[in-house]
Scaffold this motif. Sequence first.
Motif, mmCIF file in Angstrom:
data_model
loop_
_atom_site.group_PDB
_atom_site.id
_atom_site.type_symbol
_atom_site.label_atom_id
_atom_site.label_comp_id
_atom_site.label_asym_id
_atom_site.label_seq_id
_atom_site.Cartn_x
_atom_site.Cartn_y
_atom_site.Cartn_z
ATOM 1 N N ASN A 53 -6.409 -9.175 6.598
ATOM 2 C CA ASN A 53 -5.303 -8.248 6.400
ATOM 3 C C ASN A 53 -4.082 -9.007 5.894
ATOM 4 O OD1 ASN A 53 -6.031 -5.583 6.960
ATOM 5 N ND2 ASN A 53 -6.009 -5.945 9.151
ATOM 6 N N GLY A 54 -3.129 -8.285 5.342
ATOM 7 C CA GLY A 54 -1.895 -8.919 4.890
ATOM 8 C C GLY A 54 -0.702 -8.025 5.126
ATOM 9 N N VAL A 159 0.570 -7.470 14.924
ATOM 10 C CA VAL A 159 0.733 -8.883 15.272
ATOM 11 C C VAL A 159 1.324 -9.650 14.094
ATOM 12 C CG1 VAL A 159 -0.484 -11.007 15.875
ATOM 13 C CG2 VAL A 159 -1.091 -8.864 17.008
ATOM 14 N N LEU A 160 0.791 -9.393 12.899
ATOM 15 C CA LEU A 160 1.307 -10.051 11.696
ATOM 16 C C LEU A 160 2.748 -9.622 11.417
ATOM 17 C CD1 LEU A 160 -1.801 -9.710 9.343
ATOM 18 C CD2 LEU A 160 -1.064 -11.747 10.595
ATOM 19 N N GLY A 224 -0.890 -17.598 4.913
ATOM 20 C CA GLY A 224 -2.219 -17.022 4.787
ATOM 21 C C GLY A 224 -2.346 -15.518 4.799
ATOM 22 N N TYR A 225 -1.245 -14.793 5.029
ATOM 23 C CA TYR A 225 -1.403 -13.351 5.220
ATOM 24 C C TYR A 225 -0.427 -12.511 4.393
ATOM 25 C CZ TYR A 225 -4.281 -14.900 9.108
ATOM 26 O OH TYR A 225 -5.252 -15.513 9.853
ATOM 27 N N ILE A 230 -3.649 -12.233 -0.169
ATOM 28 C CA ILE A 230 -4.800 -11.371 0.089
ATOM 29 C C ILE A 230 -5.321 -10.763 -1.214
ATOM 30 C CG2 ILE A 230 -5.593 -9.330 1.328
ATOM 31 C CD1 ILE A 230 -4.814 -11.923 2.996
ATOM 32 N N ALA A 231 -4.405 -10.350 -2.104
ATOM 33 C CA ALA A 231 -4.810 -9.757 -3.381
ATOM 34 C C ALA A 231 -5.615 -10.748 -4.212
ATOM 35 C CB ALA A 231 -3.581 -9.284 -4.151
#
Length: 242
Positions: A53-54, A159-160, A224-225, A230-231
């Motif tokens: 996820n991002g 959380v992110l 990382g997110y 992510i794309a």
Amino acid sequence: ILRPLLKIDISKIKYWERYFWEKADKLITMSSEDKEFIERVLGKPQNISVVANGVDLDFFSKVKKNLPKDPTVLFVGTFKWLPNIEAVDEIVKKIWPLILQQLPNAKLKIVGFSPTDKIKGYASDSVEVLGGIEDIRQAFAGAHALLAIRSGKGTRYKVLEAMITGTPVVATTLAAEGLDLKHGENVLIADSSANLAAATVKLLKDRDLQKKLAVAGQSLVKKGYSWDTIAKDLDKVYKEFI
């Protein structure tokens, strides 16, 4: 009374999940744990890629913390999702009383769309049920910590989102699943009600620990997110598969 009917629904969901997992030429999961789960259910390796996820860094990075005087804990989650209702039940009934014993002035903010009458009934001098709010960033801005427990498979956006806003996180192992989180480094992880309460109290009392987890969490999400990252990962999977 409804349990037998719900079991039928669950059986149908499991059947069709497995059907499409086996039918698809390519699967993409949000975590390695989900990938392992699918392969365990099917009993054989599958053509599965993991793309996490991002979050929108530009949007959430604009938050400026505006912390209240009293130590404030945040819970975020829509209440159309049963695990979130169960999570609040556990927090209010089992975890929050333990926190108040050591921090009588602590406050709990419960944020999420469609709160049930039961959830609304938890409002008290120390518990505020806000329901859905226009800008979730403001909830993170005014919280010393996010408490994330339970939930299902996949990874938790909240959380992110908390981490990129500089809000330290206390989470269960399940809530932290699928994310590159390390206890004591960028998150505090505990599973029993007593240990979750103890970890939250420890965090609320220790400003240095709050700063450490906030900085580490922001760094983790940026590396990382992000949506850009992510794309690119997803685009790579599509190109390799084609």
